[in-house]
Design a protein around this motif. Structure first.
Motif, PDB file in Angstrom:
ATOM      1  N   PRO A  63       0.816  -1.223   0.000  1.00  0.00           N
ATOM      2  CA  PRO A  63       0.000   0.000   0.000  1.00  0.00           C
ATOM      3  C   PRO A  63       0.850   1.274   0.000  1.00  0.00           C
ATOM      4  CG  PRO A  63      -0.663  -1.507   1.775  1.00  0.00           C
ATOM      5  CD  PRO A  63       0.564  -2.074   1.167  1.00  0.00           C
ATOM      6  N   ALA A  64       0.312   2.312  -0.614  1.00  0.00           N
ATOM      7  CA  ALA A  64       1.020   3.589  -0.717  1.00  0.00           C
ATOM      8  C   ALA A  64       1.365   4.125   0.676  1.00  0.00           C
ATOM      9  CB  ALA A  64       0.164   4.592  -1.483  1.00  0.00           C
ATOM     10  N   SER A  65       0.465   3.902   1.650  1.00  0.00           N
ATOM     11  CA  SER A  65       0.713   4.414   3.010  1.00  0.00           C
ATOM     12  C   SER A  65       1.988   3.792   3.585  1.00  0.00           C
ATOM     13  CB  SER A  65      -0.483   4.081   3.904  1.00  0.00           C
ATOM     14  OG  SER A  65      -0.681   2.679   3.937  1.00  0.00           O
ATOM     15  N   ILE A  66       2.256   2.532   3.243  1.00  0.00           N
ATOM     16  CA  ILE A  66       3.481   1.886   3.727  1.00  0.00           C
ATOM     17  C   ILE A  66       4.681   2.358   2.906  1.00  0.00           C
ATOM     18  CG2 ILE A  66       4.686  -0.338   3.923  1.00  0.00           C
ATOM     19  CD1 ILE A  66       2.062  -1.577   4.818  1.00  0.00           C
ATOM     20  N   ARG A  67       4.501   2.455   1.584  1.00  0.00           N
ATOM     21  CA  ARG A  67       5.605   2.907   0.726  1.00  0.00           C
ATOM     22  C   ARG A  67       6.114   4.285   1.150  1.00  0.00           C
ATOM     23  NH1 ARG A  67       6.487   0.183  -4.216  1.00  0.00           N
ATOM     24  NH2 ARG A  67       5.022  -1.544  -4.473  1.00  0.00           N
ATOM     25  N   LYS A  68       5.212   5.129   1.633  1.00  0.00           N
ATOM     26  CA  LYS A  68       5.580   6.494   2.026  1.00  0.00           C
ATOM     27  C   LYS A  68       6.522   6.482   3.229  1.00  0.00           C
ATOM     28  CE  LYS A  68       2.610   9.566   3.495  1.00  0.00           C
ATOM     29  NZ  LYS A  68       1.237  10.100   3.671  1.00  0.00           N
TER      30      LYS A  68
END
Lengths: 254, 254
Positions: A63-68
């Motif tokens: 997920p993007a939230s983790i990638r960030k």
């Protein structure tokens, strides 16, 4: 999109095998695809993911939230297997933050496990997996119990460590303060097949060689044992935990 | 009274870590005091005992009948811990003959275990200890199951390997030929808490990752499963074996 892993960072990752390094950094390493997938689905804050190109191809849905929040490093599998404790890890490892300890909150109904000085990492990991199977949310550990973030504990837990809350406490004092049934597994307790399990309470499992320490024994409201039909002197601590949980839940699934 | 261990013999002992060397010599190495004590009390033919002076002082009661057949070597503990697989063995190891295989003889009453490709040595050793606890005399193993005389299997069995008979067989064919109830542990079988266990029969435990192979599944007369109250995907194979044996024996202790 993927960073290059510096030699310095590679050296740092190897150090997480040591408990004092984990404590100093308040972080730990987790190896293997199944565990990482459980970690990604949990609330743990992930600092880095170090994976092979195959891993990242197969897991494009991070997920993007983790990638960030997370640095992603792509490495060759030969390097990967030199970074962790397991030579067979050829796909991925992650470095995640150790959550801040919270006060244990025992469910007023249901069952809690307490481990009095479990020493073998494989046993602790297996017990965590058993707790997760039987829906036991909390495990109390004496401060002499092996560290949850030991790589072999995490490995044996098969990802279940994200589902079960472990609390390291002064076990005799903590249990003394509880007003709950406290059952202990001993070799000479009441046979569990006829034991009337309470609806809630704590089940204490002792050390692999020495059993339950005297100060903890004093807090027990009942001692129970697993009926033996053959000759072995004892059962492995994780094996015994499984049999006890199965017997307790058979009676009180609530 | 004690011989000196030649370099040649020391090198030979180290080779027993390899299955092909064990097969060629029809012998195996056992490490650790508890296991050796079980071995001394068994029918196994012991070729050598290699121990420290402390071990021999504490074990002066090795029977004359064994002393006559067995060479005793006294060594320093530093050498001892370099001979075997476990760095923590500082007291004793023994080399014993692998008994000639016999045809498995299933008890017409009671319970037999069958292992379909158990791969982890710790799991096999733990299962042998569980069988000994529950008075199960015979374990059938598929030919793909890990070797009984692997040092890690012997270690995890905690001496119980002398009490339980293991037979490596062509498992699908062997089971096909039996006229007995054959129960298999699966993730989607009948819940075992309500299952009416037969008085006798075979319980099949499958491989750690792949479960029971199709050819063995065809021989099952019933599939049973362990009720789950939480979230873990599965239980360790030895853990599952213990829970199943406990439930079976609770009903049919005969």
């Amino acid at each position: 999109m993927y960073s290059t892993l510096s030699k310095k960072k590679a050296t740092a990752i190897r150090q997480f095998a040591l408990k004092k390094y984990r404590l100093a950094q308040a972080a730990f390493v987790l190896e293997g695809k199944k565990g990482i997938q459980a970690l990604l689905a949990s609330d743990y804050a992930i600092k880095y993911i170090v994976g092979t190109s195959t891993f990242f191809e197969e897991n494009q849905d991070i997920p993007a939230s983790i990638r960030k929040e997370t640095e992603l490093f792509e490495v060759k599998k030969e390097l990967l297997s030199r970074l962790g404790s397991f030579v067979h890890n050829h796909e991925v490892l992650a470095v995640a933050a150790i959550p801040r300890p919270t006060a244990p909150c025992l469910s007023p109904s249901g069952m809690t496990l307490a481990l009095d000085s479990i020493q073998d990492p494989g046993n602790l990991g297996t017990i965590i997996r058993i707790a997760d199977w039987y829906g036991i949310a909390t495990i109390l550990c004496s401060q002499t119990t092996v560290d949850l973030y030991n790589p072999k504990v995490l490995q044996a837990s098969m990802g279940s460590f994200v589902k079960v809350n472990l609390h390291y406490v002064d076990l005799p004092h903590y249990l003394q303060g509880l007003n709950l049934p406290i059952l202990g597994a001993t070799l000479d307790g009441k046979p569990l097949h006829d034991f009337l399990f309470p609806n809630y309470g704590v089940l204490v499992i002792g050390n692999e060689s020495h059993g339950i320490q005297p100060a903890v024994k004093e807090t027990l409201t009942a001692a129970i044992s697993i009926p033996r039909y053959g000759h072995a002197n004892s059962l492995n601590a994780a094996t015994a935990t499984a049999i006890l949980c199965d017997n307790w839940k058979r009676i009180c699934a609530g």
